[in-house]
Scaffold this motif. Structure first.
Motif, PDB file in Angstrom:
ATOM      1  N   HIS A 111      -1.741   0.614  12.934  1.00 57.85           N
ATOM      2  CA  HIS A 111      -2.541   0.287  13.947  1.00 57.85           C
ATOM      3  C   HIS A 111      -2.755  -1.233  14.067  1.00 57.85           C
ATOM      4  CE1 HIS A 111      -3.307   4.271  15.452  1.00 57.85           C
ATOM      5  NE2 HIS A 111      -3.538   4.508  14.272  1.00 57.85           N
ATOM      6  N   VAL A 112      -2.765  -1.653  12.954  1.00 59.88           N
ATOM      7  CA  VAL A 112      -3.166  -3.312  12.725  1.00 59.88           C
ATOM      8  C   VAL A 112      -2.013  -4.014  13.180  1.00 59.88           C
ATOM      9  CG1 VAL A 112      -3.719  -5.175  11.426  1.00 59.88           C
ATOM     10  CG2 VAL A 112      -4.950  -3.037  10.995  1.00 59.88           C
ATOM     11  N   LEU A 113      -0.831  -3.561  12.445  1.00 61.98           N
ATOM     12  CA  LEU A 113       0.523  -4.321  12.663  1.00 61.98           C
ATOM     13  C   LEU A 113       0.941  -4.010  14.155  1.00 61.98           C
ATOM     14  CD1 LEU A 113       2.021  -3.616   9.314  1.00 61.98           C
ATOM     15  CD2 LEU A 113       1.194  -5.895  10.071  1.00 61.98           C
ATOM     16  N   LYS A 114       0.654  -2.936  14.947  1.00 60.66           N
ATOM     17  CA  LYS A 114       1.221  -2.587  16.226  1.00 60.66           C
ATOM     18  C   LYS A 114       0.276  -3.535  17.027  1.00 60.66           C
ATOM     19  CE  LYS A 114       1.818   1.098  19.382  1.00 60.66           C
ATOM     20  NZ  LYS A 114       1.546   2.734  19.357  1.00 60.66           N
ATOM     21  N   GLY A 115      -0.960  -3.756  16.772  1.00 62.19           N
ATOM     22  CA  GLY A 115      -1.771  -4.366  17.656  1.00 62.19           C
ATOM     23  C   GLY A 115      -1.436  -6.150  17.485  1.00 62.19           C
ATOM     24  N   LEU A 116      -0.961  -6.306  16.329  1.00 63.97           N
ATOM     25  CA  LEU A 116      -0.604  -7.929  16.140  1.00 63.97           C
ATOM     26  C   LEU A 116       0.836  -8.041  16.809  1.00 63.97           C
ATOM     27  CD1 LEU A 116      -2.170  -8.577  12.662  1.00 63.97           C
ATOM     28  CD2 LEU A 116      -3.062  -9.355  14.845  1.00 63.97           C
ATOM     29  N   GLY A 117       1.658  -6.827  17.148  1.00 64.13           N
ATOM     30  CA  GLY A 117       2.832  -6.938  17.574  1.00 64.13           C
ATOM     31  C   GLY A 117       3.914  -7.375  16.167  1.00 64.13           C
ATOM     32  N   ARG A 118       3.584  -7.118  15.315  1.00 65.66           N
ATOM     33  CA  ARG A 118       4.431  -7.374  13.916  1.00 65.66           C
ATOM     34  C   ARG A 118       5.191  -6.107  13.681  1.00 65.66           C
ATOM     35  NH1 ARG A 118       0.245 -10.176   9.607  1.00 65.66           N
ATOM     36  NH2 ARG A 118       2.537 -10.285   8.676  1.00 65.66           N
ATOM     37  N   ASN A 119       6.218  -5.614  14.508  1.00 63.34           N
ATOM     38  CA  ASN A 119       7.154  -4.463  14.380  1.00 63.34           C
ATOM     39  C   ASN A 119       7.590  -4.444  12.907  1.00 63.34           C
ATOM     40  OD1 ASN A 119       5.915  -2.929  16.372  1.00 63.34           O
ATOM     41  ND2 ASN A 119       7.097  -3.887  17.853  1.00 63.34           N
ATOM     42  N   THR A 120       8.163  -5.758  12.796  1.00 60.15           N
ATOM     43  CA  THR A 120       9.171  -6.085  11.578  1.00 60.15           C
ATOM     44  C   THR A 120       8.377  -5.605  10.558  1.00 60.15           C
ATOM     45  OG1 THR A 120      10.313  -7.692  12.873  1.00 60.15           O
ATOM     46  CG2 THR A 120      10.778  -7.642  10.532  1.00 60.15           C
ATOM     47  N   ASP A 121       7.199  -6.143  10.007  1.00 63.66           N
ATOM     48  CA  ASP A 121       6.288  -5.764   9.062  1.00 63.66           C
ATOM     49  C   ASP A 121       5.955  -4.493   8.877  1.00 63.66           C
ATOM     50  OD1 ASP A 121       6.437  -8.673   8.338  1.00 63.66           O
ATOM     51  OD2 ASP A 121       4.372  -9.218   9.364  1.00 63.66           O
ATOM     52  N   LEU A 122       5.777  -4.032   9.964  1.00 65.77           N
ATOM     53  CA  LEU A 122       5.464  -2.375  10.107  1.00 65.77           C
ATOM     54  C   LEU A 122       6.708  -1.607   9.400  1.00 65.77           C
ATOM     55  CD1 LEU A 122       3.793   0.018  10.900  1.00 65.77           C
ATOM     56  CD2 LEU A 122       4.689   0.047  13.300  1.00 65.77           C
ATOM     57  N   VAL A 123       7.769  -2.054   9.772  1.00 67.85           N
ATOM     58  CA  VAL A 123       8.915  -1.346   9.580  1.00 67.85           C
ATOM     59  C   VAL A 123       9.114  -1.404   7.760  1.00 67.85           C
ATOM     60  CG1 VAL A 123      11.491  -1.306   9.553  1.00 67.85           C
ATOM     61  CG2 VAL A 123       9.990  -1.575  11.648  1.00 67.85           C
ATOM     62  N   MET A 124       8.785  -2.755   7.450  1.00 65.13           N
ATOM     63  CA  MET A 124       9.039  -2.894   6.087  1.00 65.13           C
ATOM     64  C   MET A 124       8.097  -2.353   5.280  1.00 65.13           C
ATOM     65  SD  MET A 124       9.580  -7.248   6.355  1.00 65.13           S
ATOM     66  CE  MET A 124       9.908  -7.302   4.501  1.00 65.13           C
ATOM     67  N   MET A 125       6.809  -2.296   5.729  1.00 66.38           N
ATOM     68  CA  MET A 125       5.825  -1.490   4.927  1.00 66.38           C
ATOM     69  C   MET A 125       6.194   0.009   4.724  1.00 66.38           C
ATOM     70  SD  MET A 125       1.744  -0.832   6.049  1.00 66.38           S
ATOM     71  CE  MET A 125       2.262  -0.011   7.394  1.00 66.38           C
ATOM     72  N   PRO A 172       0.664  -0.976  -0.017  1.00 68.57           N
ATOM     73  CA  PRO A 172       0.000  -0.139   0.035  1.00 68.57           C
ATOM     74  C   PRO A 172       0.775   1.222  -0.222  1.00 68.57           C
ATOM     75  CG  PRO A 172      -0.088  -1.036   2.226  1.00 68.57           C
ATOM     76  CD  PRO A 172       0.601  -1.929   1.228  1.00 68.57           C
ATOM     77  N   LEU A 173       0.277   2.318  -0.815  1.00 67.07           N
ATOM     78  CA  LEU A 173       1.189   3.465  -0.787  1.00 67.07           C
ATOM     79  C   LEU A 173       0.034   4.930  -0.135  1.00 67.07           C
ATOM     80  CD1 LEU A 173       2.881   3.173  -4.372  1.00 67.07           C
ATOM     81  CD2 LEU A 173       3.881   2.914  -1.932  1.00 67.07           C
ATOM     82  N   ASP A 174      -1.125   4.687  -0.239  1.00 68.46           N
ATOM     83  CA  ASP A 174      -1.768   5.805   0.133  1.00 68.46           C
ATOM     84  C   ASP A 174      -1.788   5.972   1.581  1.00 68.46           C
ATOM     85  OD1 ASP A 174      -4.975   4.429   0.958  1.00 68.46           O
ATOM     86  OD2 ASP A 174      -3.517   3.334   0.030  1.00 68.46           O
ATOM     87  N   GLU A 175      -1.730   7.238   2.084  1.00 62.10           N
ATOM     88  CA  GLU A 175      -1.535   7.512   3.527  1.00 62.10           C
ATOM     89  C   GLU A 175      -2.600   6.907   4.310  1.00 62.10           C
ATOM     90  OE1 GLU A 175      -1.127  11.446   6.415  1.00 62.10           O
ATOM     91  OE2 GLU A 175      -0.487  11.534   4.155  1.00 62.10           O
ATOM     92  N   PRO A 176      -3.890   7.026   3.989  1.00 63.33           N
ATOM     93  CA  PRO A 176      -4.969   6.596   4.870  1.00 63.33           C
ATOM     94  C   PRO A 176      -4.942   4.928   5.260  1.00 63.33           C
ATOM     95  CG  PRO A 176      -5.877   7.992   3.278  1.00 63.33           C
ATOM     96  CD  PRO A 176      -4.569   7.789   3.047  1.00 63.33           C
ATOM     97  N   THR A 177      -4.424   4.294   4.141  1.00 69.79           N
ATOM     98  CA  THR A 177      -4.196   2.585   4.257  1.00 69.79           C
ATOM     99  C   THR A 177      -2.920   2.393   5.190  1.00 69.79           C
ATOM    100  OG1 THR A 177      -5.226   2.463   2.177  1.00 69.79           O
ATOM    101  CG2 THR A 177      -3.834   0.691   3.177  1.00 69.79           C
ATOM    102  N   ILE A 178      -1.990   3.092   4.939  1.00 70.66           N
ATOM    103  CA  ILE A 178      -0.795   2.929   5.658  1.00 70.66           C
ATOM    104  C   ILE A 178      -0.913   3.143   7.236  1.00 70.66           C
ATOM    105  CG2 ILE A 178       1.776   3.734   6.160  1.00 70.66           C
ATOM    106  CD1 ILE A 178       2.065   4.124   3.087  1.00 70.66           C
ATOM    107  N   SER A 179      -1.534   4.308   7.459  1.00 74.62           N
ATOM    108  CA  SER A 179      -2.043   4.720   8.705  1.00 74.62           C
ATOM    109  C   SER A 179      -2.901   3.548   9.411  1.00 74.62           C
ATOM    110  CB  SER A 179      -2.909   6.027   8.898  1.00 74.62           C
ATOM    111  OG  SER A 179      -3.061   6.513  10.094  1.00 74.62           O
TER     112      SER A 179
END
Length: 941
Positions: free
Chosen positions: A82-96, A71-78
């Protein structure tokens, strides 16, 4: 779809999410996805609602689908943050975030999000690289300073090798000196610059900046910059110059205590810096400095009068240092103490101010003792009462070993109580929110009774302590010091319900749950009635743990805001705060207590065992910080005796790192034996990222090797019963481990079963697992392995329950305290539950038959029968003890031992009500634990 139409159709979803109506948000998302099945923003919002509803598997699959689309649009990334933070997936958050920035390198917002993603994850090296790149691209100064602070934070990270720290600080120095705008344009930037120079020992460069007009102006308004300047001057040994500067500041009206210390350090530097015997020349120089300092401080003290005590206290500090260096005599020191006490003896802070100077020589001197005795008790005013309180505190602090006997302590306790009663007249008519001026006399009385208990071993003085403290609370409802003392004493007396009531009345909030929950949750299993369905203590564990969830959700946002606002002095503090809470020792002690209680309440099944195993292994890898606050507990015990905190520890042992490590080893090993998970399966089933491991070299050892390590310092924090449990669990695990390893199904079979169960529960395949591929066995079959030989039951495993029963009976005969009886009973109960966990695998008939374990099962049955017998016998005896607690005789016995405090002091009915509360609470917990043991016996026999 137009922007207006898009906004109109997404509005109900956002409103539902904002209002916490997550189910409604999912319904709205599903409606929109029927019309626009490829709308990535709608999928991201649905994933967010699913996360909030704890529907993890569904949100995982949806988030994987979204991430694959980059995803590239700001609303989706935002939303996905929150989704990845809630799942504890910080690595995926950084990669995104990095993918978005790479795809649009000119998008400054995406660059900032990528930087903040690394900040949240603590990836300081990557954060420094991105901020450097952003500075080159967008030529904004703050990105350069982000790069500087990132290099500093990487240097200070415990995982950074020592050899790299200097290089990183040099990098930070090069970056900050290359800035087109000087650091002194901002206080926080200037602080960071000076800090770098201090770490690199570039003192001349730092001095140039600090002594500039701008530097002086900044230091005069910023405490952080002033402190770092003071540290640099100390490292350069400019004590004399610093003392002169401090005199100027004090003359101008500053009363910072650090300025007084700077004068004193400069005064004694000629002699303090010499390790060997100082020359007469150095001593003479010190005497000249002392005369100047004494004159200066005396002038300040005279000018301030009683409005500010700093100068007067500095004079006392000066005389004490002079005496230690052999430049003054004891008489001069005592004269200084007398002067200070004469001037500020009517202040509540007087005792704490002077306590540190009262070493054994001063405390035992006749002059100091006669000084204290020369003041006659007076209750004419609050000031005279406060002076009396300080005298009593000093007298108690200075007691010698010979003066501390049971009879003497009881006499003192009654004297303090009598003076408290006289002092109550000064507090008449105060609002309920105010404390009585005489409260400290009551604290002294309770301390004396607790001291008498430690000397005699009889609980009688503790009942007197309870009565006086409860009476004090009836006059000062807001006294948290009295409540904390009562919490400790009630737990010793085996009345946990009363302790919990006082803890709740303290109204502990937010981070205090981390610093104060040890008061009530240390060894909480001793009083837990979870086996009977009473979840009071497990619920308290969960409630006290909310602060850690809030920390994970909120503190990283504070760090991001601090970066945005360029508050560089705050960033390290926020990061340390987040780290200390995330890796709190108390957090994991409470977690382990909750596990111990949970296992007595819930049915043992693989889901609980697998989940707790993974969590406890994470805890075992952490570097822990002990944030527990023990200093807040009042302590007015004599200097020659242990503190009140040490005296009132239940069973005389603290639950620190050693206790946690010992019990983690017990439970991790037991859960490993009962679980079918191995490292490969666990990796597949893990949802979020693994926490960062401790830099301790021990964490790099294989887990079985770490679990086998036994340290004396760990055992020192265990009670006798807990050490017996540790040895028993080790022997039981060693005996059964070969059979667990042999009968455990291969990883591919475990994964296949997990995938099937997930599909049955959610209708969705297990993330990252190909079920068809798992149907093909790989590796060595268990049938090809040699069946381990069945050995005889270790003697320790057989003897444990008999030893605990003997210990229990001995306590009954000697009329041991209820808390000691409960401790023995609950440790025995814990072993019973651990036996059920360790043998859970061998209850399956097919496993026993296939692997020919009939003889092993028969041996286990014998051990269980022994345990059943002991459990029933202990439960029966506890019920008898509880029946005796609920009688009029037991209440009368408590009232009788409290006669000293009731005669002409506290109303008889008040004492009787407290006695009834104590005995009722004790009856309830004894009866509850007994019934819980019987219930567990019925469940696992």
């Amino acid at each position: 779809m137009s922007a207006a139409t898009l906004e109109r159709q997404f509005r109900p979803i956002y409103e539902s999410l904002d209002n916490g109506s997550n189910k409604s948000a999912i319904v709205s998302c599903n409606k929109l996805l029927k019309r626009y099945p490829n709308n990535i923003l709608c999928k991201a919002l649905k994933a967010l609602a699913l996360v909030r509803l704890q529907k993890v598997e569904e949100s995982l699959l949806l988030s994987d689908e979204i991430l694959s689309l980059k995803p590239l649009d700001e609303p989706t990334i935002s939303a996905m943050m929150h989704v990845l933070k809630g799942l504890g997936r910080n690595t995926d958050l950084v990669m995104m975030c990095e993918e978005a920035y790479k795809s649009q390198p000119q998008n400054e917002e995406y660059g900032a999000q990528a930087f903040f993603a690394h900040v949240r994850a603590g990836n300081w090296k990557s954060a420094q690289q991105i901020s450097t790149k952003m500075h080159k691209q967008f030529q904004e100064d703050r990105y350069l300073y982000w790069s500087v602070i990132s290099a500093i934070l990487q240097a200070n990270d415990p995982s950074t090798p020592e050899s790299m720290r200097l290089l990183l600080y040099k990098l930070a120095h090069r970056l900050i000196t290359s800035s087109p705008t000087p650091s002194y344009l901002s206080t926080d930037r200037f602080y960071m610059h000076i800090n770098i120079l201090k770490e690199l020992d570039l003192y001349d460069e730092a001095k140039t900046l600090l002594e500039s007009d701008v530097g002086k102006a900044i230091c005069s308004t910023s405490l952080a910059c002033s402190q770092i300047r003071r540290d640099i001057w100390r490292k350069r040994e400019l004590f004399k110059e610093e003392g002169t500067r401090a005199q100027d500041r004090l003359t101008e009206g500053d009363r910072n205590w650090l300025e007084f210390l700077s004068i004193l350090d400069g005064t004694f530097h000629p002699i303090a810096s010499i390790r060997d015997e100082a020359s007469e020349q150095c001593k003479q120089e010190c005497r000249e400095n002392m005369d100047k300092a004494r004159t200066f401080l005396a002038d300040i003290a005279q000018k301030d009068g009683t409005k500010n005590r700093a100068a007067a206290l500095a004079l006392t500090e000066l005389e004490c240092r002079a005496y230690k260096h052999g430049l003054s005599d004891l008489s001069t020191v005592i004269s200084s103490l007398e002067d200070y006490f004469s001037q500020f003896g009517d202040k509540a802070c007087c005792f704490e101010d002077l306590k540190g100077y009262l070493d054994s020589e001063i405390a035992s001197s006749e002059r100091w003792q006669s000084t204290l005795l020369s003041h006659r008790p007076s209750f004419e005013s609050v000031d005279s009462l406060q002076r009396l309180i300080n005298i009593r505190k000093f007298q108690r602090h200075c007691l010698s070993e010979a003066e501390i006997t049971v009879e003497a302590e009881i006499t003192r306790g009654l004297q303090y109580l009598s003076e408290y009663m006289d002092g109550l007249t000064l507090g008449k008519g105060l609002p309920v929110t105010e404390l009585q001026p005489a409260d400290d006399l009551l604290l002294l009385s309770a301390h004396a009774f607790v001291s008498a208990w430690t000397l005699s071993g009889s609980e009688d003085p503790l009942y007197n302590a309870v009565i006086v403290l409860e009476f004090g609370l009836s006059k000062s409802r807001m006294s948290f010091l009295m409540r904390m003392m009562l919490i400790r004493i009630y737990r010793i007396l085996g009345a946990p319900a009363l302790a919990l009531d006082h803890y709740r009345d303290m109204n502990v909030k937010r981070v205090q749950n981390d610093t104060l929950s040890h008061l009530i949750l240390t060894r909480a299993l001793t009083f837990s009635l979870a086996a009977t369905g009473d979840l009071t203590y497990p619920t308290e564990c969960l409630e006290s743990s909310q602060i850690y969830l809030l920390n994970a959700q909120e503190t990283s946002d504070f760090i991001v805001r601090a970066f945005t606002a360029e508050r560089y002095t705050q960033i390290p503090e926020f990061i340390e705060f987040e780290d200390r809470l995330e890796n709190s020792l108390q957090r994991d002690v409470v977690k382990l207590e909750h596990v111990r209680m949970r296992l007595t309440h819930e049915q043992l099944h693989t889901d609980i065992i697998d989940m707790e195993l993974i969590e406890l292994k994470f805890i075992f890898d952490r570097l822990h910080h002990d944030n527990r606050d023990f200093v807040i507990l009042p302590n007015y015990q004599p200097a020659c005796k242990p503190t009140f905190n040490e005296q009132s520890l239940m069973f005389g042992k603290s639950c620190g790192q050693g206790w946690l490590w010992s019990f983690l080893k017990i439970y991790i090993r037991a859960f490993q034996h009962a679980s079918d998970l191995d490292e490969t399966v666990e990796e597949k089933l893990l949802i979020g990222d693994r926490p960062k491991k401790s830099p301790d070299p021990e964490t790099k050892l294989p887990l079985p090797q770490r679990l086998a390590i036994k340290k004396s310092e760990e055992a020192a924090e265990l009670t006798w019963e807990e050490r017996q449990l540790m040895e028993w669990a080790t022997a039981l695990g060693d005996w059964l481990e070969p059979h667990h390893n042999h009968t455990r199904p291969p990883p591919h079979v475990v994964l296949a079963e997990a995938a099937k169960q997930t599909e049955l529960k959610t209708g969705l395949p297990l993330r990252g697992v190909d079920l068809k591929a798992l149907n093909v066995p790989n590796g060595v079959s268990k049938k090809d392995e040699e069946t381990p030989t069945i050995k005889e039951v270790p003697e320790l495993v057989v003897r444990f329950f008999d030893d605990m029963n003997s210990r229990f009976k001995l306590l009954l005969l000697s009329k041991g305290s209820s808390s000691q009886l409960l401790h023995v009973a609950t440790i025995t109960q814990e072993a019973y539950v651990l036996l059920a966990i360790e043998t859970l695998r061998f209850k399956t008939a097919s496993v026993v038959k296939i692997h020919k374990l009939g003889n092993l099962v028969a041996m286990i049955r014998d051990v269980r029968q022994k345990a059943n017998f002991v459990m029933k016998e202990m439960a029966t005896e506890l019920l008898k003890v509880s029946e005796a607690e609920g009688t009029a005789d037991s209440r009368s016995a408590v009232v009788q031992v409290c006669t000293p405090v009731t005669i002409g002091q506290i109303d008889y009915d008040f004492v009787l009500n407290i006695a009834k509360s104590v005995t009722d609470s004790r009856k309830k917990v004894l009866e509850g634990v007994a019934k819980g043991m019987l219930k567990l016996h019925a469940t696992h026999s």
